[in-house]
Design an enzyme around this catalytic site. Structure first.
Site, PDB file in Angstrom:
ATOM      1  N   ASP A  36       0.833  -1.205   0.000  1.00 46.87           N
ATOM      2  CA  ASP A  36       0.000   0.000   0.000  1.00 46.87           C
ATOM      3  C   ASP A  36       0.870   1.258   0.000  1.00 46.87           C
ATOM      4  O   ASP A  36       1.502   1.580   1.007  1.00 46.87           O
ATOM      5  CB  ASP A  36      -0.893   0.009   1.243  1.00 46.87           C
ATOM      6  CG  ASP A  36      -1.998  -1.035   1.159  1.00 46.87           C
ATOM      7  OD1 ASP A  36      -2.776  -0.982   0.190  1.00 46.87           O
ATOM      8  OD2 ASP A  36      -2.068  -1.900   2.054  1.00 46.87           O
ATOM      9  N   ASP A 177     -10.210  -5.543  -1.023  1.00 45.23           N
ATOM     10  CA  ASP A 177      -9.227  -5.025  -0.075  1.00 45.23           C
ATOM     11  C   ASP A 177      -9.921  -4.201   1.000  1.00 45.23           C
ATOM     12  O   ASP A 177     -10.515  -3.169   0.703  1.00 45.23           O
ATOM     13  CB  ASP A 177      -8.221  -4.172  -0.867  1.00 45.23           C
ATOM     14  CG  ASP A 177      -7.137  -3.549  -0.007  1.00 45.23           C
ATOM     15  OD1 ASP A 177      -7.040  -3.886   1.180  1.00 45.23           O
ATOM     16  OD2 ASP A 177      -6.377  -2.717  -0.555  1.00 45.23           O
TER      17      ASP A 177
HETATM   18  C1  DX5 Z   1      -6.547   0.319   3.101  1.00 43.23           C
HETATM   19  C2  DX5 Z   1      -5.478  -0.534   2.444  1.00 43.23           C
HETATM   20  C3  DX5 Z   1      -5.565  -1.946   2.786  1.00 43.23           C
HETATM   21  C4  DX5 Z   1      -5.366  -2.251   4.252  1.00 43.23           C
HETATM   22  C5  DX5 Z   1      -6.142  -3.489   4.542  1.00 43.23           C
HETATM   23  O1  DX5 Z   1      -6.502   1.574   2.553  1.00 43.23           O
HETATM   24  O2  DX5 Z   1      -5.580  -0.421   1.030  1.00 43.23           O
HETATM   25  O3  DX5 Z   1      -4.710  -2.735   1.981  1.00 43.23           O
HETATM   26  O4  DX5 Z   1      -4.027  -2.450   4.607  1.00 43.23           O
HETATM   27  O5  DX5 Z   1      -6.067  -3.739   5.901  1.00 43.23           O
HETATM   28  P1  DX5 Z   1      -7.200  -4.556   6.670  1.00 43.23           P
HETATM   29  O6  DX5 Z   1      -7.208  -5.926   6.104  1.00 43.23           O
HETATM   30  O7  DX5 Z   1      -6.725  -4.487   8.092  1.00 43.23           O
HETATM   31  O8  DX5 Z   1      -8.486  -3.830   6.436  1.00 43.23           O
HETATM   32 ZN    ZN Z   2      -4.510  -1.885  -0.304  1.00 41.25          ZN
END
Ligand code: DX5
Ligand code: ZN
Length: 226
Positions: A36, A177
């Site tokens: 990310d 995601d």
């Molecule tokens: C949010 C990110 C995600 C995040 C997901 O903006 O794009 O990839 O890290 O994390 P979880 O699985 O904890 O929601």
């Molecule tokens: Zn992400």
């Protein structure tokens, strides 16, 4: 079982030992690494850029790295991420002034291309660029942070995206995601997703293998209703 892929988001990993933690989650059974990149403009958070990705490659991470760009100047950064070793590069439709051009730049740099949709962003532009896509990524939280709850409206949107992909006859992955956990992954798969990003649900555990195994077990029981 369908070829489901689990992509841990290293946003939730330990940044003080990122190479080691990434290697650990891969040897616990993860298929790819979700990376990310946030710029504090497109989203209110600041994370990592191409230098960090290159360090992971230099450390010995050979698995596919799936770059999720949450930045404003998409075109400027694509070549840097590609040179650093990205496998997939996906950007938000709102972050590019010329979506078709940005997709082309990703392809020209030898990466697979993805388009990302925020929870309230319609899928309508897919119609015009579907031929250039390898991945469609639906964000199931408001992007910027890990640890948020999955927005249930994403399930209908996944079904829509699945229909669009199936109608196109193209080999396009449908990635989801945000807020993906053991207890909702089967429903998300049933709605049509086939790549599952998960951050906090995996990295909050001291041992990553049991949670990844539990996700695979839940996926094995999932049936698709399109
Ligand atoms: C949010 C990110 C995600 C995040 C997901 O903006 O794009 O990839 O890290 O994390 P979880 O699985 O904890 O929601
Ligand atoms: Zn992400």
């Amino acid at each position: 079982m369908k070829n489901y892929l689990i992509a841990p988001s290293i946003l939730s990993a330990d940044f003080a030992c990122l190479g080691e933690d990434t290697a650990r989650v891969l040897s616990a059974g993860a298929d790819m690494v979700h990376f990310d990149a946030m710029d504090n403009h497109f989203v209110p958070n600041l994370t990592m850029g191409p230098i960090v990705l290159r360090s992971l490659r230099n450390y010995g991470i050979t698995a596919p790295i799936d770059v999720h760009l949450m930045v404003q100047s998409v075109d400027r950064l694509i070549p840097d991420f590609a040179d650093a070793g990205a496998s997939y590069i996906a950007f938000h439709v709102e972050a590019s002034q010329h979506i078709d051009r940005s997709l082309q730049i990703i392809k020209e740099h030898g990466c697979k291309a993805g388009l990302v949709f925020n929870p309230a962003t319609p899928l309508s532009c897919l119609e015009y660029v579907i031929d250039k896509l390898d991945i469609i990524l639906l964000i199931s939280v408001n992007p910027g942070f890990s640890g948020q709850s999955f927005l249930p409206s994403t399930l209908d949107k996944l079904r829509q995206a699945r229909q669009i992909i199936d109608r196109s006859g193209k080999d396009i992955r449908l990635e989801v995601d945000g807020g993906v956990k053991v207890d909702n992954i089967a429903d998300i798969a049933a709605a049509g997703a086939d790549i599952f990003v998960s951050g906090s649900a995996i990295f909050s555990q001291s041992d990553y293998r049991p949670v990844i195994d539990a996700m695979r077990q839940a996926l094995a029981g999932a049936t698709e209703h399109v």
